[in-house]
Design a protein around this motif. Sequence first.
Motif, PDB file in Angstrom:
ATOM      1  N   TYR A  74       0.711  -1.213   0.106  1.00 45.26           N
ATOM      2  CA  TYR A  74      -0.105   0.039  -0.186  1.00 45.26           C
ATOM      3  C   TYR A  74       0.802   1.067   0.023  1.00 45.26           C
ATOM      4  O   TYR A  74       1.880   1.297   0.749  1.00 45.26           O
ATOM      5  CB  TYR A  74      -1.126   0.198   1.126  1.00 45.26           C
ATOM      6  CG  TYR A  74      -1.951  -1.045   1.015  1.00 45.26           C
ATOM      7  CD1 TYR A  74      -3.272  -0.775   0.445  1.00 45.26           C
ATOM      8  CD2 TYR A  74      -1.640  -2.232   1.834  1.00 45.26           C
ATOM      9  CE1 TYR A  74      -3.994  -1.817   0.385  1.00 45.26           C
ATOM     10  CE2 TYR A  74      -2.847  -3.289   1.689  1.00 45.26           C
ATOM     11  CZ  TYR A  74      -3.925  -2.971   1.207  1.00 45.26           C
ATOM     12  OH  TYR A  74      -4.878  -3.839   1.009  1.00 45.26           O
ATOM     13  N   ASP A  75       0.430   2.227  -0.777  1.00 44.73           N
ATOM     14  CA  ASP A  75       1.189   3.595  -0.775  1.00 44.73           C
ATOM     15  C   ASP A  75       0.239   4.502  -0.432  1.00 44.73           C
ATOM     16  O   ASP A  75      -0.841   4.761  -0.935  1.00 44.73           O
ATOM     17  CB  ASP A  75       1.705   3.958  -2.106  1.00 44.73           C
ATOM     18  CG  ASP A  75       2.812   2.642  -2.647  1.00 44.73           C
ATOM     19  OD1 ASP A  75       3.577   2.722  -1.826  1.00 44.73           O
ATOM     20  OD2 ASP A  75       2.792   2.316  -3.719  1.00 44.73           O
ATOM     21  N   ILE A  76       0.442   5.540   0.518  1.00 45.48           N
ATOM     22  CA  ILE A  76      -0.361   6.648   0.886  1.00 45.48           C
ATOM     23  C   ILE A  76       0.447   8.020   0.424  1.00 45.48           C
ATOM     24  O   ILE A  76       1.576   8.013   0.686  1.00 45.48           O
ATOM     25  CB  ILE A  76      -0.593   6.628   2.060  1.00 45.48           C
ATOM     26  CG1 ILE A  76      -1.671   5.282   2.362  1.00 45.48           C
ATOM     27  CG2 ILE A  76      -1.762   7.745   2.543  1.00 45.48           C
ATOM     28  CD1 ILE A  76      -2.081   4.899   3.774  1.00 45.48           C
ATOM     29  N   ALA A  77      -0.346   9.018  -0.120  1.00 45.33           N
ATOM     30  CA  ALA A  77       0.161  10.275  -0.113  1.00 45.33           C
ATOM     31  C   ALA A  77      -0.808  11.137   0.008  1.00 45.33           C
ATOM     32  O   ALA A  77      -2.138  11.172  -0.029  1.00 45.33           O
ATOM     33  CB  ALA A  77       0.597  10.455  -1.696  1.00 45.33           C
ATOM     34  N   ILE A  78      -0.434  12.481   0.897  1.00 40.80           N
ATOM     35  CA  ILE A  78      -1.294  13.296   1.204  1.00 40.80           C
ATOM     36  C   ILE A  78      -0.899  14.795   0.637  1.00 40.80           C
ATOM     37  O   ILE A  78       0.246  15.104   0.507  1.00 40.80           O
ATOM     38  CB  ILE A  78      -1.208  13.673   2.935  1.00 40.80           C
ATOM     39  CG1 ILE A  78      -1.635  12.479   3.539  1.00 40.80           C
ATOM     40  CG2 ILE A  78      -1.785  14.683   3.154  1.00 40.80           C
ATOM     41  CD1 ILE A  78      -1.320  12.533   5.128  1.00 40.80           C
ATOM     42  N   LYS A  79      -2.000  15.395   0.059  1.00 38.63           N
ATOM     43  CA  LYS A  79      -1.985  16.484  -0.734  1.00 38.63           C
ATOM     44  C   LYS A  79      -2.405  17.670   0.334  1.00 38.63           C
ATOM     45  O   LYS A  79      -3.783  17.606   0.461  1.00 38.63           O
ATOM     46  CB  LYS A  79      -2.532  16.492  -1.933  1.00 38.63           C
ATOM     47  CG  LYS A  79      -2.321  17.958  -2.791  1.00 38.63           C
ATOM     48  CD  LYS A  79      -3.165  17.935  -4.125  1.00 38.63           C
ATOM     49  CE  LYS A  79      -3.148  19.110  -4.672  1.00 38.63           C
ATOM     50  NZ  LYS A  79      -3.744  19.397  -5.943  1.00 38.63           N
ATOM     51  N   TYR A  80      -1.534  18.824   0.488  1.00 35.63           N
ATOM     52  CA  TYR A  80      -2.248  19.832   1.325  1.00 35.63           C
ATOM     53  C   TYR A  80      -1.880  21.216   0.119  1.00 35.63           C
ATOM     54  O   TYR A  80      -1.206  21.011  -0.943  1.00 35.63           O
ATOM     55  CB  TYR A  80      -1.401  20.065   2.660  1.00 35.63           C
ATOM     56  CG  TYR A  80      -1.547  19.213   3.708  1.00 35.63           C
ATOM     57  CD1 TYR A  80      -2.942  19.223   4.355  1.00 35.63           C
ATOM     58  CD2 TYR A  80      -0.599  18.390   4.063  1.00 35.63           C
ATOM     59  CE1 TYR A  80      -2.907  18.133   5.256  1.00 35.63           C
ATOM     60  CE2 TYR A  80      -0.837  17.357   4.987  1.00 35.63           C
ATOM     61  CZ  TYR A  80      -2.170  17.179   5.789  1.00 35.63           C
ATOM     62  OH  TYR A  80      -2.357  16.531   6.667  1.00 35.63           O
TER      63      TYR A  80
END
Length: 142
Positions: A74-80
């Motif tokens: 699993y890969d997770i990225a957060i965009k702010y």
Amino acid sequence: MNMIQIIVKSIFLIQLLYVFSAINVQNLESSTNVLQDQIVSSETILGVWNFTMSNVESTYEKGVLFISKNEGTYDIAIKYSEGIYTCQDVVIDIDRINFNVNIAGLERVSFVLMVEGDRIIGESYSNAGSSQILGIRQLPVR
């Protein structure tokens, strides 16, 4: 008389074995259904999630969470608003998501989330304190 008792007991034992084998088959089917539900649930976390956070700087109040799976990982990225962060230490257990992210390369923030249908809820923890997280799945445009 002994022969009749033996025949009656044999018939009783055969019926008893039949009942237990039927119960075991039903339990096996139930276990299989639960396992299938868990497999489906672990895949339902994939996608794009719009979320809000409380008790954080305005830069981090709203964001987008991207969850994908590549070759079993699993890969997770957060965009702010200020940029995109890649998450580390990702652990996904059916509908629970745990991961860490380094904000501005300095501050480590830990996330503990849970997926409930098209909603995601949870908290984040850092040296600055904790924050409540609420989000919804971003559905594809038709």
